[in-house]
Design an enzyme around this catalytic site. Structure first.
Site, PDB file in Angstrom:
ATOM      1  N   LYS A 204      -7.479   6.645   5.157  1.00 39.25           N
ATOM      2  CA  LYS A 204      -8.747   6.708   5.878  1.00 39.25           C
ATOM      3  C   LYS A 204      -9.514   5.389   5.837  1.00 39.25           C
ATOM      4  O   LYS A 204      -9.266   4.518   5.009  1.00 39.25           O
ATOM      5  CB  LYS A 204      -9.580   7.883   5.360  1.00 39.25           C
ATOM      6  CG  LYS A 204      -8.981   9.215   5.874  1.00 39.25           C
ATOM      7  CD  LYS A 204      -9.847  10.393   5.620  1.00 39.25           C
ATOM      8  CE  LYS A 204      -9.229  11.623   6.292  1.00 39.25           C
ATOM      9  NZ  LYS A 204      -9.966  12.863   5.942  1.00 39.25           N
ATOM     10  N   ARG A 244      -3.965  15.687   0.376  1.00 36.47           N
ATOM     11  CA  ARG A 244      -3.330  15.773   1.701  1.00 36.47           C
ATOM     12  C   ARG A 244      -2.987  14.347   2.114  1.00 36.47           C
ATOM     13  O   ARG A 244      -3.888  13.538   2.356  1.00 36.47           O
ATOM     14  CB  ARG A 244      -4.307  16.397   2.691  1.00 36.47           C
ATOM     15  CG  ARG A 244      -3.773  16.520   4.099  1.00 36.47           C
ATOM     16  CD  ARG A 244      -4.806  17.151   5.020  1.00 36.47           C
ATOM     17  NE  ARG A 244      -4.311  17.224   6.389  1.00 36.47           N
ATOM     18  CZ  ARG A 244      -4.331  16.189   7.242  1.00 36.47           C
ATOM     19  NH1 ARG A 244      -4.830  15.019   6.841  1.00 36.47           N
ATOM     20  NH2 ARG A 244      -3.866  16.329   8.474  1.00 36.47           N
TER      21      ARG A 244
HETATM   22  N1  LIG Z   1      -8.350  19.767   4.761  1.00 37.80           N
HETATM   23  C1  LIG Z   1      -8.315  18.584   5.439  1.00 37.80           C
HETATM   24  N2  LIG Z   1      -7.704  18.515   6.639  1.00 37.80           N
HETATM   25  C2  LIG Z   1      -7.696  17.333   7.330  1.00 37.80           C
HETATM   26  N3  LIG Z   1      -7.114  17.274   8.549  1.00 37.80           N
HETATM   27  C3  LIG Z   1      -7.124  16.107   9.245  1.00 37.80           C
HETATM   28  C4  LIG Z   1      -7.723  14.974   8.699  1.00 37.80           C
HETATM   29  C5  LIG Z   1      -7.754  13.714   9.486  1.00 37.80           C
HETATM   30  O1  LIG Z   1      -6.783  12.861   9.039  1.00 37.80           O
HETATM   31  P1  LIG Z   1      -5.385  12.694   9.809  1.00 37.80           P
HETATM   32  O2  LIG Z   1      -5.766  12.310  11.207  1.00 37.80           O
HETATM   33  O3  LIG Z   1      -4.695  11.647   9.050  1.00 37.80           O
HETATM   34  O4  LIG Z   1      -4.693  13.999   9.781  1.00 37.80           O
HETATM   35  N4  LIG Z   1      -8.296  14.982   7.474  1.00 37.80           N
HETATM   36  C6  LIG Z   1      -8.306  16.175   6.778  1.00 37.80           C
HETATM   37  C7  LIG Z   1      -8.934  16.287   5.481  1.00 37.80           C
HETATM   38  O5  LIG Z   1      -9.494  15.318   4.928  1.00 37.80           O
HETATM   39  N5  LIG Z   1      -8.912  17.502   4.863  1.00 37.80           N
END
Ligand SMILES: Nc1nc2ncc(COP(=O)(O)O)nc2c(=O)[nH]1
Length: 268
Positions: A204, A244
């Site tokens: 991020k 995650r």
């Molecule tokens: N539970 C949870 N779900 C998520 N889904 C997508 C993204 C966005 O990141 P990505 O685009 O790399 O998936 N971040 C989160 C997060 O921080 N927590």
């Protein structure tokens, strides 16, 4: 938790896994790297992203959930829509990951209660289009905690059992870099709320800013996996239930090192 974005525009891997066969192969790769669960999402939540139609999200996610589940890979579905969550559980998903914490779809709480699967409630203040304007706090830790508490109350009122809930501070969602670091520094605050806590820091923007070069240029997303692994180790050491991440192996190695340092054993 390994990230599998079946999207065209996710911030760090958008478009890589739109093809179902490629997506399924990557999901199996994440499992082989040691992921305990693979998080399948079909709608980018990057700041500024426009929503995709439910039909598009379903077409992207459900075949991948089905194939991975049939291959014995534990899958969570990353969706804000109750209809997608219900369909994904029917195809074998074992957990619902809802970045809106139930706010985007009033049907979600009842759907999750009925499905009887764990539900990740992430802190969220609105869709990606408006996200940056929503990053205004007097005290981000107490406000995020209070807003997550409200989500928990609504979930319990809808019949979701407390031990099915997982909380997530929502790094990067209506937060700037300073907010993200404050939330991580206060991780115990969220752990003290009772439910398990998941941390989603992988690749991020706040990590990119922390790793900026001498000219102040932030580290690109592709260069943030070591920083992500460091966050994973620190989060694990403090008791996070899961992280995650895109690069499962890097974080699993870091978490394993943290476990050996703390306990001397091999448990993760
Ligand atoms: N539970 C949870 N779900 C998520 N889904 C997508 C993204 C966005 O990141 P990505 O685009 O790399 O998936 N971040 C989160 C997060 O921080 N927590």
């Amino acid at each position: 938790m390994g990230v599998l974005n079946v999207t065209h525009n996710s911030f760090s891997d958008g478009g890589s896994y739109l093809d179902h066969e490629v997506a399924v192969a990557h999901g199996k790769h994440l499992r082989d790297q040691g992921a305990d669960i693979v998080d399948v999402g079909g709608e980018s939540t990057r700041p500024g992203a426009e929503r995709v139609a439910a039909e598009v999200e379903a077409e992207r996610v459900l075949p991948v959930v089905r194939e991975l589940s049939r291959a014995g890979v534990p899958v969570s579905v990353d969706t804000m829509r109750a209809e997608i969550a219900v369909a994904a559980v029917r195809e074998g998903a074992v957990l619902v990951n809802d970045v809106s914490g139930g706010l985007a779809d009033p049907e979600m709480a009842a759907a999750v209660a009925d499905a009887g699967v764990p539900w990740i409630l992430m802190h969220w203040r609105g869709h990606s289009r408006d996200m940056n304007s929503l990053a205004v706090y007097t005290d981000v830790v107490s406000e995020v905690r209070a807003e997550l508490s409200a989500r928990v109350e609504d979930a319990l009122a809808a019949g979701v059992s407390e031990d099915a809930l997982v909380l997530d501070p929502g790094l990067g969602f209506a937060k700037n870099a300073e907010h993200d670091w404050r939330l991580l520094r206060a991780l115990e605050t969220f752990l003290d709320m009772g439910p398990a806590v998941l941390v989603g820091a992988s690749r991020k923007r706040f990590l990119g800013s922390a790793l900026a070069d001498s000219a102040g240029t932030p580290r690109p997303a592709s260069g943030r996996d070591v920083a992500t692994a460091a966050v994973s180790a620190l989060a694990a050491e403090r008791g996070a239930w899961a992280v995650r991440v895109h690069d499962v192996r890097a974080s699993l190695d870091a978490v394993t090192v943290a476990a050996h340092w703390q306990h001397g054993g091999s448990e993760r």
